[in-house]
Scaffold this motif. Structure first.
Motif, PDB file in Angstrom:
ATOM      1  N   ARG A 128       1.575  12.664  -9.783  1.00  0.00           N
ATOM      2  CA  ARG A 128       0.783  13.895  -9.858  1.00  0.00           C
ATOM      3  C   ARG A 128       1.415  15.038  -9.061  1.00  0.00           C
ATOM      4  O   ARG A 128       0.781  16.066  -8.853  1.00  0.00           O
ATOM      5  CB  ARG A 128      -0.641  13.615  -9.373  1.00  0.00           C
ATOM      6  CG  ARG A 128      -1.398  12.664 -10.307  1.00  0.00           C
ATOM      7  CD  ARG A 128      -2.605  12.063  -9.623  1.00  0.00           C
ATOM      8  NE  ARG A 128      -3.393  11.258 -10.534  1.00  0.00           N
ATOM      9  CZ  ARG A 128      -3.100  10.003 -10.867  1.00  0.00           C
ATOM     10  NH1 ARG A 128      -2.007   9.426 -10.375  1.00  0.00           N
ATOM     11  NH2 ARG A 128      -3.876   9.319 -11.691  1.00  0.00           N
ATOM     12  N   ASP A 129       2.642  14.812  -8.617  1.00  0.00           N
ATOM     13  CA  ASP A 129       3.390  15.844  -7.891  1.00  0.00           C
ATOM     14  C   ASP A 129       2.622  16.334  -6.661  1.00  0.00           C
ATOM     15  O   ASP A 129       2.552  17.533  -6.384  1.00  0.00           O
ATOM     16  CB  ASP A 129       3.706  17.021  -8.823  1.00  0.00           C
ATOM     17  CG  ASP A 129       4.842  17.893  -8.278  1.00  0.00           C
ATOM     18  OD1 ASP A 129       5.687  17.357  -7.538  1.00  0.00           O
ATOM     19  OD2 ASP A 129       4.857  19.097  -8.576  1.00  0.00           O
ATOM     20  N   ILE A 130       2.040  15.381  -5.918  1.00  0.00           N
ATOM     21  CA  ILE A 130       1.295  15.698  -4.698  1.00  0.00           C
ATOM     22  C   ILE A 130       2.155  15.332  -3.492  1.00  0.00           C
ATOM     23  O   ILE A 130       2.637  14.203  -3.385  1.00  0.00           O
ATOM     24  CB  ILE A 130      -0.041  14.923  -4.647  1.00  0.00           C
ATOM     25  CG1 ILE A 130      -0.943  15.352  -5.816  1.00  0.00           C
ATOM     26  CG2 ILE A 130      -0.753  15.152  -3.313  1.00  0.00           C
ATOM     27  CD1 ILE A 130      -2.213  14.534  -5.946  1.00  0.00           C
ATOM     28  N   ASP A 131       2.345  16.283  -2.594  1.00  0.00           N
ATOM     29  CA  ASP A 131       3.158  16.037  -1.401  1.00  0.00           C
ATOM     30  C   ASP A 131       2.400  15.162  -0.410  1.00  0.00           C
ATOM     31  O   ASP A 131       1.196  15.366  -0.173  1.00  0.00           O
ATOM     32  CB  ASP A 131       3.524  17.354  -0.716  1.00  0.00           C
ATOM     33  CG  ASP A 131       4.513  18.169  -1.533  1.00  0.00           C
ATOM     34  OD1 ASP A 131       5.293  17.560  -2.288  1.00  0.00           O
ATOM     35  OD2 ASP A 131       4.487  19.410  -1.426  1.00  0.00           O
ATOM     36  N   VAL A 138       0.837  -1.202   0.000  1.00  0.00           N
ATOM     37  CA  VAL A 138       0.000   0.000   0.000  1.00  0.00           C
ATOM     38  C   VAL A 138       0.873   1.253   0.000  1.00  0.00           C
ATOM     39  O   VAL A 138       0.575   2.236  -0.687  1.00  0.00           O
ATOM     40  CB  VAL A 138      -0.965  -0.009   1.207  1.00  0.00           C
ATOM     41  CG1 VAL A 138      -1.761   1.294   1.272  1.00  0.00           C
ATOM     42  CG2 VAL A 138      -1.918  -1.198   1.107  1.00  0.00           C
ATOM     43  N   TYR A 139       1.965   1.213   0.758  1.00  0.00           N
ATOM     44  CA  TYR A 139       2.910   2.337   0.781  1.00  0.00           C
ATOM     45  C   TYR A 139       3.405   2.634  -0.636  1.00  0.00           C
ATOM     46  O   TYR A 139       3.438   3.798  -1.072  1.00  0.00           O
ATOM     47  CB  TYR A 139       4.089   1.993   1.691  1.00  0.00           C
ATOM     48  CG  TYR A 139       5.061   3.129   1.918  1.00  0.00           C
ATOM     49  CD1 TYR A 139       5.054   3.852   3.111  1.00  0.00           C
ATOM     50  CD2 TYR A 139       5.999   3.484   0.948  1.00  0.00           C
ATOM     51  CE1 TYR A 139       5.949   4.894   3.328  1.00  0.00           C
ATOM     52  CE2 TYR A 139       6.893   4.524   1.149  1.00  0.00           C
ATOM     53  CZ  TYR A 139       6.860   5.222   2.343  1.00  0.00           C
ATOM     54  OH  TYR A 139       7.741   6.257   2.552  1.00  0.00           O
ATOM     55  N   LYS A 140       3.769   1.592  -1.355  1.00  0.00           N
ATOM     56  CA  LYS A 140       4.279   1.765  -2.717  1.00  0.00           C
ATOM     57  C   LYS A 140       3.199   2.331  -3.640  1.00  0.00           C
ATOM     58  O   LYS A 140       3.467   3.243  -4.439  1.00  0.00           O
ATOM     59  CB  LYS A 140       4.773   0.423  -3.254  1.00  0.00           C
ATOM     60  CG  LYS A 140       5.370   0.513  -4.657  1.00  0.00           C
ATOM     61  CD  LYS A 140       5.842  -0.855  -5.152  1.00  0.00           C
ATOM     62  CE  LYS A 140       6.401  -0.739  -6.571  1.00  0.00           C
ATOM     63  NZ  LYS A 140       6.719  -2.039  -7.159  1.00  0.00           N
ATOM     64  N   LEU A 141       1.969   1.822  -3.524  1.00  0.00           N
ATOM     65  CA  LEU A 141       0.877   2.305  -4.371  1.00  0.00           C
ATOM     66  C   LEU A 141       0.588   3.781  -4.115  1.00  0.00           C
ATOM     67  O   LEU A 141       0.424   4.566  -5.052  1.00  0.00           O
ATOM     68  CB  LEU A 141      -0.381   1.464  -4.131  1.00  0.00           C
ATOM     69  CG  LEU A 141      -0.380   0.051  -4.715  1.00  0.00           C
ATOM     70  CD1 LEU A 141      -1.535  -0.765  -4.144  1.00  0.00           C
ATOM     71  CD2 LEU A 141      -0.469   0.096  -6.242  1.00  0.00           C
ATOM     72  N   VAL A 142       0.525   4.164  -2.837  1.00  0.00           N
ATOM     73  CA  VAL A 142       0.275   5.569  -2.495  1.00  0.00           C
ATOM     74  C   VAL A 142       1.396   6.449  -3.044  1.00  0.00           C
ATOM     75  O   VAL A 142       1.152   7.475  -3.692  1.00  0.00           O
ATOM     76  CB  VAL A 142       0.152   5.752  -0.966  1.00  0.00           C
ATOM     77  CG1 VAL A 142       0.105   7.247  -0.616  1.00  0.00           C
ATOM     78  CG2 VAL A 142      -1.091   5.057  -0.437  1.00  0.00           C
ATOM     79  N   PHE A 191      -8.009   8.592  -4.898  1.00  0.00           N
ATOM     80  CA  PHE A 191      -8.294   9.926  -5.432  1.00  0.00           C
ATOM     81  C   PHE A 191      -9.725  10.375  -5.143  1.00  0.00           C
ATOM     82  O   PHE A 191      -9.995  11.579  -5.093  1.00  0.00           O
ATOM     83  CB  PHE A 191      -7.951   9.981  -6.919  1.00  0.00           C
ATOM     84  CG  PHE A 191      -6.465   9.997  -7.137  1.00  0.00           C
ATOM     85  CD1 PHE A 191      -5.729  11.136  -6.855  1.00  0.00           C
ATOM     86  CD2 PHE A 191      -5.798   8.862  -7.547  1.00  0.00           C
ATOM     87  CE1 PHE A 191      -4.349  11.150  -7.006  1.00  0.00           C
ATOM     88  CE2 PHE A 191      -4.421   8.860  -7.698  1.00  0.00           C
ATOM     89  CZ  PHE A 191      -3.695  10.007  -7.425  1.00  0.00           C
ATOM     90  N   ALA A 192     -10.622   9.427  -4.900  1.00  0.00           N
ATOM     91  CA  ALA A 192     -11.950   9.813  -4.420  1.00  0.00           C
ATOM     92  C   ALA A 192     -11.826  10.436  -3.032  1.00  0.00           C
ATOM     93  O   ALA A 192     -12.495  11.429  -2.720  1.00  0.00           O
ATOM     94  CB  ALA A 192     -12.874   8.599  -4.377  1.00  0.00           C
TER      95      ALA A 192
END
Length: 235
Positions: free
Chosen positions: A28-31, A17-21, A115-116
């Protein structure tokens, strides 16, 4: 920056899950700051207000649903349950589950749920309301329903009934109307807090009842059941 937690007693699942997140948000360049826990007690001890929590229901010697119920900041989090047992889904909604993902985790379902949750956070607007105790800040996700009143709108949350200096029509423009619906010209209800629809009325989770316009009954039922399916589409 988003604060995201992962709690699963299997280290391999935490890492997956860590890898997927990480990969999805990096693209998407999201911090993001990610925390991992392998027990419910270590999660409870963290005392952090997470934006999103991925939580295993079947923790070793612990029940993820009970951990979610005990977590002091659950109202501020989007909880996405990880499970191998779909029969647990109804119980998850009692602790305001945002989504469910079945194991093994499908990357496409994971991406949709992640993303939801982020969209939901971004759309969770804050409003200043007033009651006899003064002013309060509430989030749109806390609203059970809104009621049209003279030159203002009544707002029901779990804690209070207060007023907003905006009309019902103005509130329609402020709210995410895929989550809210107008069963009657004088009301807007939050579909997250609907217990059931029965004999022409909406029964909310606080046991209040709101009449549904006869002309809107069919459309309202369709929108409500579509909404429930969308909340469970991690399956």
């Amino acid at each position: 920056m988003y604060e995201i937690a992962i709690c699963d007693d299997i280290q391999q699942i935490c890492e997956e899950v860590y890898k997927l997140v990480s990969e999805e948000l990096l693209k998407r360049d999201i911090d993001v700051r990610i925390y991992t826990y392998t027990s419910g007690q270590s999660l409870l001890s963290a005392g952090i207000i997470f934006d999103i929590l991925f939580l295993d229901i079947e923790l070793e010697r612990e029940n993820g649903l009970e951990i979610a119920r005990e977590y002091p900041y659950k109202k501020e989090m989007r909880i996405i349950f990880l499970t191998s047992h779909i029969e647990e889904m109804p119980n998850g909604y009692k602790v305001r589950a945002f989504r469910f993902l079945t194991k093994p985790i499908e990357p496409a379902h994971f991406e949709e749920a992640l993303f939801a949750a982020i969209r939901d956070i971004e759309q969770d607007k804050r409003f200043t309301v007033t009651d006899e105790e003064g002013e309060h800040i509430i989030r749109s996700s806390e609203i059970f329903y809104l009621e049209s009143q003279q030159r203002s709108t009544g707002v029901r949350t779990r804690e209070r009934f207060a007023r907003l200096p905006l009309s019902i029509e103005e509130m329609k423009k402020e709210l995410d109307m895929t989550q809210f619906y107008c069963p009657h010209k004088s009301y807007i209800v939050n579909m997250d807090f609907i217990r059931t629809i029965d004999k022409g009325v909406v029964i909310l989770k606080n046991d209040e009842k709101i009449k549904i316009s006869r002309l809107k009954m069919k459309d309202f039922k369709e929108k409500f059941y579509d909404y429930l399916r969308s909340r469970a589409n991690g399956f």
